[in-house]
Design a protein around this motif. Structure first.
Motif, short mmCIF file in Angstrom:
data_model
loop_
_atom_site.label_atom_id
_atom_site.label_comp_id
_atom_site.label_asym_id
_atom_site.label_seq_id
_atom_site.Cartn_x
_atom_site.Cartn_y
_atom_site.Cartn_z
N ALA A 34 -18.12 2.05 -49.09
CA ALA A 34 -18.56 3.17 -48.25
C ALA A 34 -18.15 3.04 -46.79
N ILE A 35 -17.82 1.84 -46.34
CA ILE A 35 -17.36 1.67 -44.96
C ILE A 35 -15.85 1.50 -45.00
N GLY A 36 -15.15 2.60 -44.85
CA GLY A 36 -13.70 2.57 -44.91
C GLY A 36 -13.12 3.63 -44.00
N THR A 37 -12.12 4.31 -44.52
CA THR A 37 -11.43 5.32 -43.72
C THR A 37 -12.35 6.45 -43.29
N GLY A 38 -13.37 6.76 -44.11
CA GLY A 38 -14.30 7.83 -43.76
C GLY A 38 -14.96 7.59 -42.42
N ALA A 119 -3.96 6.31 -44.73
CA ALA A 119 -4.48 5.84 -43.45
C ALA A 119 -3.89 4.49 -43.08
N ILE A 120 -3.69 3.62 -44.08
CA ILE A 120 -3.09 2.31 -43.83
C ILE A 120 -1.71 2.47 -43.19
N ALA A 121 -0.94 3.42 -43.70
CA ALA A 121 0.39 3.69 -43.13
C ALA A 121 0.27 4.14 -41.67
N ALA A 132 8.92 3.34 -41.68
CA ALA A 132 8.41 4.47 -42.48
C ALA A 132 7.09 4.10 -43.16
N GLY A 133 6.17 5.09 -43.22
CA GLY A 133 4.85 4.84 -43.79
C GLY A 133 4.86 4.41 -45.24
N TRP A 134 5.82 4.92 -46.02
CA TRP A 134 5.84 4.60 -47.45
C TRP A 134 6.10 3.11 -47.70
N VAL A 135 6.71 2.43 -46.75
CA VAL A 135 6.96 0.98 -46.89
C VAL A 135 5.63 0.23 -46.95
N ALA A 302 -9.83 -0.23 -44.58
CA ALA A 302 -9.12 0.65 -45.51
C ALA A 302 -8.69 -0.11 -46.76
N LEU A 303 -8.21 -1.33 -46.59
CA LEU A 303 -7.81 -2.15 -47.73
C LEU A 303 -9.01 -2.46 -48.63
N SER A 304 -10.15 -2.73 -48.00
CA SER A 304 -11.37 -3.01 -48.75
C SER A 304 -11.81 -1.81 -49.57
N ALA A 305 -11.84 -0.65 -48.93
CA ALA A 305 -12.25 0.57 -49.63
C ALA A 305 -11.28 0.88 -50.77
N MET A 306 -9.99 0.71 -50.51
CA MET A 306 -8.98 0.95 -51.54
C MET A 306 -9.14 -0.02 -52.70
N ASN A 307 -9.44 -1.27 -52.39
CA ASN A 307 -9.68 -2.28 -53.42
C ASN A 307 -10.85 -1.88 -54.32
N SER A 308 -11.94 -1.44 -53.70
CA SER A 308 -13.13 -1.01 -54.45
C SER A 308 -12.83 0.22 -55.30
N GLN A 309 -12.07 1.14 -54.74
CA GLN A 309 -11.78 2.38 -55.46
C GLN A 309 -10.86 2.15 -56.66
N LEU A 310 -9.91 1.24 -56.52
CA LEU A 310 -9.07 0.89 -57.67
C LEU A 310 -9.92 0.31 -58.79
#
Length: 486
Positions: A34-38, A119-121, A132-135, A302-310
């Protein structure tokens, strides 16, 4: 019909996952999601809509989240399974409801993964503006996918330390902000910013209400504690502890940090959406290296939230497969107890985010957020509705007291349901969120048609309305079929 009856049949088909998450990890997982990009990026857009009134917006969002967690904790303590609220909807409402909740939520979080990686990009441009962001999307995605593929224990360790870094940084930010605002060192800092530049609600009550949409997006993923309960060592104790700890910390972190940001930087500067308001504050404070440090922290967030969401999307797809609503391959487990095929499919949000970032680099974050929020709002609505049915059904059976009980039933449950429905309807009238219903309603209609035409016949007849008794409740007495019939 399966050999087991009641909810036990649903729990039995989801066996095979490893119960390796500790209570401490469960609490950190709930906070981490819950504590991420939001908070770190989305709050900038919320401030732009509501001005200083964003504090009211996040307080309303916190109220909804508190009611939701109460309902969810009650059901999760009774039924700790990875299918969580999707499985509860299947049993207490209907198999169709369970199907829709799981798929809508799965799609929502898959797309939310896209917002995090987008957001990480954006964050990496602080150090590498010409790359480039996609990298960065591909690089960080690969690391987190590998982490989730190893084992649930590896996921738990990573998420624990990710969350610990975030929490430490936020506490440090709160202490620094409090010292600057209340220490009187600089007249530029103070609560006079709350009433300048258009007043406390410069865009009126409507602006405050619109910002509630982003507030709920910010709190999104607190519900993943219910999913993680299926792999907790001691689910009942872990869920109770996580519920109490998570809600207090979330409210304090969100409201205190936003209150201090608004006191240090005028809202029309911190609410531009071009960068995180945390970075804006650090840039104004002028502490050497502080901007880069806070940018690192929000990158970790952001990495933490993404990790949880995966993790969450993988388990939801696993549950769909075991229910017969997705290919059987999605329900297969590795030797470490990880549904690798479900993990691979759940990475589609990363691919979509990469594409959107290439085509719409400036609008990618808001676009991904608007699309992803539909499934979350629908899932939250259904959690409230399911809890209402859960409690009524439990009362009808005359079971022993629940091990954990949500207060204020039915008023709190119904209030949460009405508020989430109102937020969902509001998205139709906000240009920035127009895609929410444009994407969500047809998606839900297609899911319903697919279920009714193809999957309904294959679904097992398990449910509270199908007479499958007794209901297996953790720590709760259950009546036999003979007692129920009498």
């Amino acid at each position: 019909m399966t050999t087991k009856t009641g909810f036990a049949a649903i729990a039995a088909r989801e066996q095979g996952l490893k119960r390796q998450l500790t209570s401490a990890q469960m609490s950190m997982i709930a906070i981490g999601g819950a504590i991420g990009t939001g908070l770190f990026m989305g709050s900038s857009f919320a401030i732009g809509f509501a001005g200083p009134g964003v504090l009211v917006s996040y307080a309303l969002g916190a109220l909804i989240a508190l009611l939701l967690m109460g309902c969810l904790a009650e059901m999760t303590v009774a039924h700790p399974t990875s299918g969580s609220f999707g499985a509860y909807a299947e049993f207490y409402i209907s198999p169709l409801a369970g199907f829709l909740v799981r798929y809508a939520y799965w799609a929502s979080i898959v797309l939310a993964v896209g917002t995090e990686v987008t957001a990480i990009a954006m964050y990496m441009k602080h150090w590498f503006p010409d790359v480039a962001g996609w990298v960065w999307i591909l690089l960080f995605s690969s690391v987190l996918i590998f982490t989730n593929a190893i084992s649930v224990k590896a996921f738990g360790h990573f998420e624990y330390w990710f969350s610990a870094i975030k929490i430490s940084a936020i506490l440090a930010f709160i202490l620094l902000g409090a010292w600057l605002v209340f220490g009187g060192q600089n007249p530029e800092y103070g609560f006079h910013h709350y009433v300048e530049h258009g007043g406390f609600m410069p865009n009126g009550i409507s602006g405050v209400w619109i910002a509630v949409i982003i507030a709920i997006f910010s709190y999104l993923s607190i519900e993943m504690i219910a999913v993680a309960a299926g792999e907790a060592e001691h689910p009942e104790q872990a869920v109770k502890k996580a519920f109490k700890v998570t809600m207090v910390r979330l409210v304090v972190f969100y409201l205190l940090t936003l209150a201090l940001i608004l006191a240090m930087v005028p809202w029309h500067q911190s609410g531009q959406g071009a960068q995180s308001p945390f970075v804006s504050v650090m840039a104004q404070v002028g502490i050497p290296g502080a901007t880069g440090l806070i940018n690192f922290v929000i990158l970790v967030a952001a990495l933490s939230a993404m990790n949880s969401q995966l993790y969450t999307t993988t388990r939801m797809m696993f549950s769909l497969s075991r229910a017969g609503h997705a290919p059987k391959a999605m329900g297969r487990l590795s030797e470490a107890g990880v549904p690798l095929n479900a993990l691979a499919l759940s990475c589609t949000g990363i691919a979509l985010a990469t594409l959107v970032n290439l085509v719409f680099p400036e609008q990618s974050f808001m676009l991904m957020m608007a699309i992803s929020i539909f499934g979350a709002l629908f899932a939250w609505m259904m959690i409230f509705l399911t809890h209402y049915r859960f409690r009524r059904y439990h009362q009808r059976l005359g079971n022993a007291p629940l091990a954990f009980r949500m207060w204020g039933f039915p008023y709190g449950t119904l209030l949460g349901l009405v508020l989430v429905l109102a937020v969902l309807i509001t998205t139709a009238f906000v240009p920035a969120f127009r895609m929410t219903l444009v994407f969500g309603v047809p998606f839900l209609a297609l899911l319903s048609i697919a279920y009714l035409l193809v999957l309904r016949r294959a679904a097992p007849a398990i449910g509270a309305e199908a007479g499958d008794l007794p209901v297996q409740l953790s720590g709760v007495g259950a009546r036999t079929p003979e007692q129920e019939r009498s």
